[in-house]
Design an enzyme around this catalytic site. Structure first.
Site, PDB file in Angstrom:
ATOM      1  N   CYS A 118       0.873  -1.180   0.000  1.00 52.54           N
ATOM      2  CA  CYS A 118       0.000   0.000   0.000  1.00 52.54           C
ATOM      3  C   CYS A 118       0.899   1.215   0.000  1.00 52.54           C
ATOM      4  O   CYS A 118       1.592   1.482   0.989  1.00 52.54           O
ATOM      5  CB  CYS A 118      -0.909  -0.009   1.227  1.00 52.54           C
ATOM      6  SG  CYS A 118      -1.998   1.435   1.319  1.00 52.54           S
ATOM      7  N   GLU A 150      -3.900   1.077  -6.106  1.00 55.28           N
ATOM      8  CA  GLU A 150      -2.945   0.043  -6.506  1.00 55.28           C
ATOM      9  C   GLU A 150      -2.860   0.034  -8.016  1.00 55.28           C
ATOM     10  O   GLU A 150      -3.820   0.412  -8.702  1.00 55.28           O
ATOM     11  CB  GLU A 150      -3.370  -1.329  -5.959  1.00 55.28           C
ATOM     12  CG  GLU A 150      -2.279  -2.370  -5.999  1.00 55.28           C
ATOM     13  CD  GLU A 150      -1.018  -1.934  -5.268  1.00 55.28           C
ATOM     14  OE1 GLU A 150      -0.089  -1.439  -5.960  1.00 55.28           O
ATOM     15  OE2 GLU A 150      -0.961  -2.060  -4.033  1.00 55.28           O
TER      16      GLU A 150
END
Length: 277
Positions: free
Chosen positions: A2, A127
Site C-alpha cells: 500500500c 494500486e
C-alpha cells in the site's frame, strides 16, 4: 503493498465517520491530537501526514484504553532507536510491514511489543496493475463496499469527478491495521509520531491487481480489539491480521500517478483500459 491512499474528508466529517462505543456502551466521537496537522488529500503518499486512530491510554496513563484519539502521523515508521538527526536518512522502507515478518524485524517488533497499535484511516487506497506485454500500469481505487442512501445516490452513476463527489455523504472509511512509534530528535525537539501499514497476501478478488494488500480491519469489533492494547494482547490482536474479501474497486485515471495531483479526478471511475487507449 500500500503506497498511496485517499483521505480527503473535512476534519468534522472524518470525526463523525469514526463514531464508536466505549467500554460502557456510550456513543462517543474520538478527540483530536494536533488537529492542525491534518491535511485532507485525494492523493496521499509516504512521508505525508495521515490520520490514525489509537487508544487514549497512549497519551494519558490512567485513561480508559477503549477511548480513542485521532492523531495525524507521518506515513513511514521512524524507529524510536534511530540515531540520525534527519528521519529521511532512514536507509530502509517502512511504509509497509509484512505480517509474516512483523515479529522478526526490530523496527516493528519493538513498538508492537509496547502495544503501539493504530488504525490508519482512509477513503481507500490505490494500486497499480501491470498490463502484460507493456511497461504501463492501470491504477485502481480500492475501498469498502458502500451502502446506498437517498442522499448519496448510486456509486455506479458517478461517471465524472463532479458526480463522484456526491457519493461521499456517508462514506465508510477504510480501516487498516498499523503500528506506530515515537522518535525523539537526538538534539531535542518535538517527538515525531509515525506509522507503518501492515500488509498481507491479497484476497482472491484483488490478486489479479497486486499480490499484497493492507491488513484491513473489517468492522467495529476488529477495530476495537486492535486498538485496545490494555485489554487485548499482541498475540490475540495478531489473529485479526488476515486478508478480507469484503472489498471493491474501480479503475481510475492515470492522473493519480503523480502524487502532486490532488483533485476528485484521482478517484473518479473510468472505463477499464482507458489508460492504455
Amino acid at each position: 503493498m500500500c503506497g498511496r491512499t485517499s483521505c480527503h474528508l473535512p476534519r468534522d466529517v472524518l470525526t463523525r465517520a469514526c463514531a464508536y462505543q466505549d467500554r460502557r456502551g456510550q456513543q462517543r466521537l474520538p478527540e483530536w491530537r494536533d488537529p492542525d496537522k491534518y491535511c485532507p488529500s485525494y492523493n496521499k503518499s509516504p512521508q505525508s501526514n495521515s490520520p490514525v486512530l489509537l487508544s487514549r491510554l497512549h497519551f494519558e496513563k490512567d485513561a480508559d484504553s477503549s477511548e480513542r484519539i485521532i492523531a495525524p502521523m507521518r506515513w513511514g515508521l521512524v524507529p524510536s532507536w534511530f540515531k540520525e538527526s534527519d528521519p529521511s536518512k532512514l536507509q530502509f522502507n517502512t511504509t509497509n510491514c509484512r505480517s509474516d515478518t512483523v515479529m522478526e524485524k526490530r523496527s516493528f517488533k519493538v513498538p508492537l511489543g509496547k502495544g503501539r497499535r493504530c488504525v490508519v484511516l482512509a477513503d481507500g487506497f490505490y494500486e497499480w496493475q501491470r498490463c502484460q506485454g507493456t511497461n504501463q500500469r492501470q491504477p485502481y481505487f480500492i475501498y469498502f463496499p458502500q451502502i446506498k442512501t437517498e442522499k448519496s445516490g448510486s456509486i455506479g452513476a458517478a461517471d465524472s469527478p463532479e458526480n463522484w463527489e456526491k457519493v461521499w455523504d456517508n462514506w465508510r472509511l477504510l480501516t487498516m491495521a498499523g503500528i506506530f512509534d515515537c522518535w525523539e530528535p537526538p538534539e531535542g525537539g518535538d517527538v515525531l509520531y509515525s506509522y507503518t501499514i501492515i500488509t498481507v497476501d491479497s484476497c482472491k478478488g484483488l490478486s489479479d491487481i497486486h499480490h499484497r494488500m493492507p491488513a484491513i480491519l473489517d468492522g467495529e469489533e476488529a477495530v476495537s480489539k486492535w486498538l485496545d492494547f490494555g485489554e487485548v494482547s499482541t498475540q490475540e490482536a495478531l489473529k485479526l491480521i488476515h486478508p478480507t474479501e469484503n472489498i471493491t474497486f474501480h479503475a481510475v485515471s492515470s492522473v493519480v500517478n503523480n502524487s502532486r495531483n490532488n483533485t476528485p479526478e484521482c478517484l473518479a471511475p473510468v472505463a477499464e483500459n482507458l489508460y492504455f487507449q
